[in-house]
Design a protein around this motif. Structure first.
Motif, mmCIF file in Angstrom:
data_model
loop_
_atom_site.group_PDB
_atom_site.id
_atom_site.type_symbol
_atom_site.label_atom_id
_atom_site.label_comp_id
_atom_site.label_asym_id
_atom_site.label_seq_id
_atom_site.Cartn_x
_atom_site.Cartn_y
_atom_site.Cartn_z
ATOM 1 N N ALA A 1 -13.325 -4.619 4.274
ATOM 2 C CA ALA A 1 -12.584 -4.395 5.511
ATOM 3 C C ALA A 1 -12.851 -3.026 6.112
ATOM 4 N N ASP A 2 -13.223 -2.068 5.280
ATOM 5 C CA ASP A 2 -13.446 -0.698 5.746
ATOM 6 C C ASP A 2 -14.612 -0.123 4.959
ATOM 7 N N GLY B 1 -21.296 -0.396 9.445
ATOM 8 C CA GLY B 1 -20.162 -0.732 8.600
ATOM 9 C C GLY B 1 -19.098 -1.544 9.291
ATOM 10 N N THR B 2 -17.905 -1.503 8.709
ATOM 11 C CA THR B 2 -16.763 -2.245 9.222
ATOM 12 C C THR B 2 -15.582 -1.302 9.401
ATOM 13 N N GLN B 3 -14.777 -1.599 10.403
ATOM 14 C CA GLN B 3 -13.542 -0.842 10.647
ATOM 15 C C GLN B 3 -12.460 -1.844 11.000
ATOM 16 N N PRO B 4 -11.278 -1.730 10.384
ATOM 17 C CA PRO B 4 -10.235 -2.732 10.604
ATOM 18 C C PRO B 4 -9.636 -2.698 12.003
ATOM 19 N N PRO C 1 -3.818 -4.462 8.340
ATOM 20 C CA PRO C 1 -5.110 -4.922 8.849
ATOM 21 C C PRO C 1 -5.082 -6.418 9.137
ATOM 22 N N THR C 2 -5.562 -6.811 10.306
ATOM 23 C CA THR C 2 -5.569 -8.228 10.694
ATOM 24 C C THR C 2 -6.985 -8.790 10.808
ATOM 25 N N ALA C 3 -7.952 -7.907 10.990
ATOM 26 C CA ALA C 3 -9.359 -8.309 11.082
ATOM 27 C C ALA C 3 -10.198 -7.077 10.816
ATOM 28 N N THR C 4 -11.474 -7.278 10.601
ATOM 29 C CA THR C 4 -12.382 -6.142 10.492
ATOM 30 C C THR C 4 -13.578 -6.394 11.396
ATOM 31 N N LEU C 5 -13.987 -5.358 12.126
ATOM 32 C CA LEU C 5 -15.109 -5.477 13.055
ATOM 33 C C LEU C 5 -16.326 -4.750 12.504
ATOM 34 N N PHE C 6 -17.424 -5.457 12.537
ATOM 35 C CA PHE C 6 -18.708 -4.894 12.115
ATOM 36 C C PHE C 6 -19.327 -4.136 13.289
#
Length: 495
Positions: free
Chosen positions: A22-23, A46-49, A57-62
């Motif tokens: 997620a992070d 990477g990813t950031q929530p 956290p509800t989702a993670t964005l690449f």
């Protein structure tokens, strides 16, 4: 024995659920050459929530963030935040084919060649701006996350949270706020760029960032824009197609000899004038148009579109795009592409009202999919077993209350710094260039801000940058727009 152990090991690994961190972030160092000058940069992949109002956290964005490393003062360094469209499309197309430091390994007209992959992009705007490519939920490696109790939200709940015009803008504005804070870019001039549905996204974000995040922009770039909530129905929708028809027919040498011997840029103003001054009023008359005027208009539409007078009349002067893609080269046994009508397809039968498939999209997926998967793993060193979604599950998409065009106008009115650039390909039949011009004309009916809007057209399609000549031209136009949108020292944001 060894084979049995390997099989058991694989089966054990396969039983584990696949998850995305997620992070996370992986940092790699690079150098390239842009416009003949060396540019050193880091890539943060990477990813950031996405967090809810309670901090869960509800989702993670690449994302992939390119930051030039030989710049001392990032306060003056522009940040370009990039989105693609769909909705449901990954942020891959502009990433490895347009603005980023790498461009797709295709021929000079944009067709696939092997080996698949990427090469250095000598025209990237990384020389003048740092760039972050953002993948909305369910695109690329971005995913919905389980709630605090470990349960995945239901489909209806996910739609309310992420999959609609306004939900999309709301959570992305929050995510951008977090990103800008993490990478200490609050002082930097900021620009949004969106392609296709991404233009709806960035038009809405312009106001959401200002009014909800108190983050002001210097520029918004609309690449092959959608309607951004500006109505183009009835006669307007029908008439606006004609300049695109003319450009495509010219490219395939289907116009009369006197038009064909002229350059594209010479005939388009003539077709545009006819569209606004004669074709649109004729369509508006409907069944009240006289037989003689209908015949006259049909003959002129036929002359500009390459479709026979008989078939123009049979369509009541209103030629659909799907019919055009099938009909223009029917006698040659070929169809033409939707998003880029330079591309040719072959149907099972030459009869019918629309092509069997989109020739351009199959070509693009042919080259983009292996390229992005290989590039992320081998050059950016980001490794995961999660599938990279070129197109992700985001439907049904809630398009209600789409006021994104009006939101962009309001953002411009509130922010004297904010400027808008539109970029379109003349051979794009999905979001045609004349519709893009119409958007620009209707965005600010008062005309008080039209000096802050500009349009650039290219001899290619939806992704104009796939053509080598237009990769350079479109980046040059974008670079100049960014530089021009930066205020002079001491220049205040005021009317």
């Amino acid at each position: 024995m060894l084979a049995a152990l390997l099989t058991a090991s694989w089966q054990l690994a396969a039983a584990e659920p696949i998850r995305i961190d997620a992070d996370s972030v992986v940092v790699t160092e690079h150098r390239t050459e842009i416009n003949g000058k060396r540019v050193n940069y880091n890539a943060y992949t990477g990813t950031q929530p996405v967090w809810d109002s309670e901090g869960n956290p509800t989702a993670t964005l690449f994302y992939t963030y390119y930051q030039r490393t030989d710049i001392k003062d990032t306060a003056k360094r522009p940040l370009l935040i990039s989105f693609n469209g769909g909705p449901g499309s990954a942020s891959v197309w502009m990433h490895v084919a347009y603005t980023g430091p790498k461009s797709l390994n295709v021929d000079d007209e944009g067709y696939p060649i092997q080996p698949y992959g990427v090469k250095s992009n000598p025209h990237s705007v990384l020389d003048v701006a740092d760039i972050v490519f953002v993948n909305p939920v369910n695109t690329g490696y971005s995913r919905v996350l389980p709630d605090k109790d470990g349960k995945m939200p239901g489909k209806d709940q996910q739609q309310k949270m992420f999959f609609g015009t306004n939900a999309d803008v709301t959570y992305l504005a929050e995510w951008i706020n977090s990103f800008v804070s993490r990478y200490q870019r609050w002082s930097s001039p900021k620009f949004l760029i969106g392609e296709s549905y991404g233009t709806t996204r960035v038009a809405g974000l312009a106001l959401a960032l200002q009014n909800q995040q108190w983050m002001y922009l210097n520029g918004v770039v609309l690449v092959s824009p959608t309607d951004i909530g500006i109505s183009r129905d009835g006669p307007v929708k029908a008439a606006n197609r004609l300049p695109y028809f003319a450009a495509t027919a010219w490219y395939h040498q289907m116009l009369a000899a006197d038009l064909q011997q002229q350059d594209l840029y010479d005939i388009l103003p003539e077709v545009e004038a006819f569209t606004l001054n004669q074709y649109l009023p004729a369509l508006a008359k409907g069944n009240m148009i006289s037989d003689s005027e209908k015949q006259q208009i049909a003959e002129q539409v036929s002359r500009y579109s390459g479709i026979s007078v008989q078939n123009v009349l049979r369509s009541n002067l209103d030629i659909s795009t799907s019919y055009f893609w099938k009909e223009l080269l029917r006698d040659r046994g070929q169809t033409i592409g939707r998003l880029d009508s330079r591309y040719l397809g072959l149907d099972k039968n030459d009869v019918g009202a629309q092509p069997d498939y989109w020739a351009e999209l199959t070509s693009w997926l042919h080259s983009f999919t292996p390229a992005i998967n290989h590039y992320l793993r081998t050059e950016l060193n980001y490794k995961t077993d999660i599938k990279y979604n070129m197109f992700g599950p985001v439907h049904p998409w809630d398009r209600t209350n789409d006021n994104t065009g009006e939101n962009l106008r309001q953002a411009m009115a509130q922010n004297p710094y904010l400027q808008v650039l539109t970029q379109s390909g003349y051979y794009d039949g999905a979001t045609n260039y004349f519709d893009a011009k119409y958007n620009m004309w209707q965005l600010d009916p008062s005309g008080k801000m039209k000096h802050r809007m500009s349009f650039k057209g290219y001899r290619s399609g939806h992704m104009m940058y796939l053509r080598a000549e237009d990769l350079k031209k479109s980046n040059d136009d974008l670079r100049q727009f960014i530089l021009n949108a930066l205020p002079k020292a001491g220049e205040a944001a005021k009317y």
